[in-house]
Design a protein around this motif. Structure first.
Motif, mmCIF file in Angstrom:
data_model
loop_
_atom_site.group_PDB
_atom_site.id
_atom_site.type_symbol
_atom_site.label_atom_id
_atom_site.label_comp_id
_atom_site.label_asym_id
_atom_site.label_seq_id
_atom_site.Cartn_x
_atom_site.Cartn_y
_atom_site.Cartn_z
ATOM 1 N N MET A 1 61.365 29.030 31.517
ATOM 2 C CA MET A 1 60.414 29.299 32.568
ATOM 3 C C MET A 1 60.970 30.349 33.540
ATOM 4 O O MET A 1 60.247 31.232 33.974
ATOM 5 N N ARG A 2 62.282 30.215 33.854
ATOM 6 C CA ARG A 2 62.895 31.180 34.774
ATOM 7 C C ARG A 2 62.959 32.567 34.160
ATOM 8 O O ARG A 2 62.811 33.568 34.854
ATOM 9 N N LEU A 3 63.161 32.620 32.839
ATOM 10 C CA LEU A 3 63.208 33.910 32.157
ATOM 11 C C LEU A 3 61.855 34.600 32.224
ATOM 12 O O LEU A 3 61.774 35.803 32.503
ATOM 13 N N LEU A 4 60.793 33.846 32.007
ATOM 14 C CA LEU A 4 59.455 34.423 32.106
ATOM 15 C C LEU A 4 59.145 34.856 33.536
ATOM 16 O O LEU A 4 58.511 35.888 33.757
ATOM 17 N N GLY A 6 61.349 35.873 35.741
ATOM 18 C CA GLY A 6 62.106 37.100 35.995
ATOM 19 C C GLY A 6 61.454 38.317 35.356
ATOM 20 O O GLY A 6 61.366 39.393 35.959
ATOM 21 N N ALA A 7 60.977 38.158 34.117
ATOM 22 C CA ALA A 7 60.293 39.268 33.448
ATOM 23 C C ALA A 7 58.999 39.612 34.172
ATOM 24 O O ALA A 7 58.657 40.793 34.349
ATOM 25 N N GLY A 8 58.283 38.590 34.623
ATOM 26 C CA GLY A 8 57.052 38.835 35.380
ATOM 27 C C GLY A 8 57.332 39.537 36.698
ATOM 28 O O GLY A 8 56.585 40.425 37.113
ATOM 29 N N ALA A 9 58.408 39.141 37.358
ATOM 30 C CA ALA A 9 58.767 39.786 38.629
ATOM 31 C C ALA A 9 59.100 41.258 38.411
ATOM 32 O O ALA A 9 58.677 42.119 39.198
ATOM 33 N N LEU A 14 57.296 46.589 39.271
ATOM 34 C CA LEU A 14 57.106 47.973 38.851
ATOM 35 C C LEU A 14 55.643 48.381 38.976
ATOM 36 O O LEU A 14 55.338 49.491 39.442
ATOM 37 N N ALA A 15 54.719 47.495 38.600
ATOM 38 C CA ALA A 15 53.293 47.791 38.711
ATOM 39 C C ALA A 15 52.888 47.960 40.177
ATOM 40 O O ALA A 15 52.099 48.856 40.515
ATOM 41 N N GLY A 16 53.429 47.125 41.046
ATOM 42 C CA GLY A 16 53.124 47.235 42.472
ATOM 43 C C GLY A 16 53.653 48.520 43.071
ATOM 44 O O GLY A 16 52.972 49.180 43.870
ATOM 45 N N THR A 17 54.870 48.906 42.685
ATOM 46 C CA THR A 17 55.432 50.167 43.175
ATOM 47 C C THR A 17 54.604 51.347 42.689
ATOM 48 O O THR A 17 54.330 52.291 43.457
#
Length: 127
Positions: A1-4, A6-9, A14-17
């Motif tokens: 769950m933490r890996l997902l 982190g990948a989502g973050a 990047l999408a937000g930037t």
């Protein structure tokens, strides 16, 4: 769950930037034109990136001081570690505990002068 998470973050960061950069360019187009708005947004992001790299590569303290502080913090943490937790580690993961004991014994025999640092590194990796 933490890996997902982190990948989502990373992805949404990047999408937000990218979205903020496009919005900034669109906001600047009526003022200075498309070319200069794009150059301005690129320069701002480049300056932020270079500032982050500079802060990362030029720490305020020498590396030796940071390592010493890390070693002291690790030693303090291990000193506060109750023996019940060590016993539960041996009960839950007997192979890991046996491997750690084997590695500690080997370090004592092979390099008796560096046992403390080696054991701290070993415990840090296991924790």
């Amino acid at each position: 769950m933490r890996l997902l998470a982190g990948a989502g973050a990373a992805f949404f960061g990047l999408a937000g930037t990218t979205a903020l950069t496009v919005a900034g360019v669109i906001a600047l187009v009526p003022v200075i034109g498309l070319l200069w708005a794009t150059v301005t947004a690129g320069c701002v992001l480049l300056a932020i990136g270079l500032t982050c790299v500079f802060i990362f590569l030029k720490p305020g303290k020498p590396t030796e001081v940071e390592l010493d502080q890390f070693e002291h913090a690790t030693a303090d943490m291990l000193a506060d570690l109750p023996f019940d937790a060590i016993a539960s580690l041996a009960e839950r993961r007997p192979i890991a505990a046996a491997s750690m004991a084997l590695a500690a014994g080997y370090m004592v025999v092979s390099h008796p002068d560096q046992v403390g640092k080696s054991l701290q590194k070993l415990v840090d990796e296991l924790i």
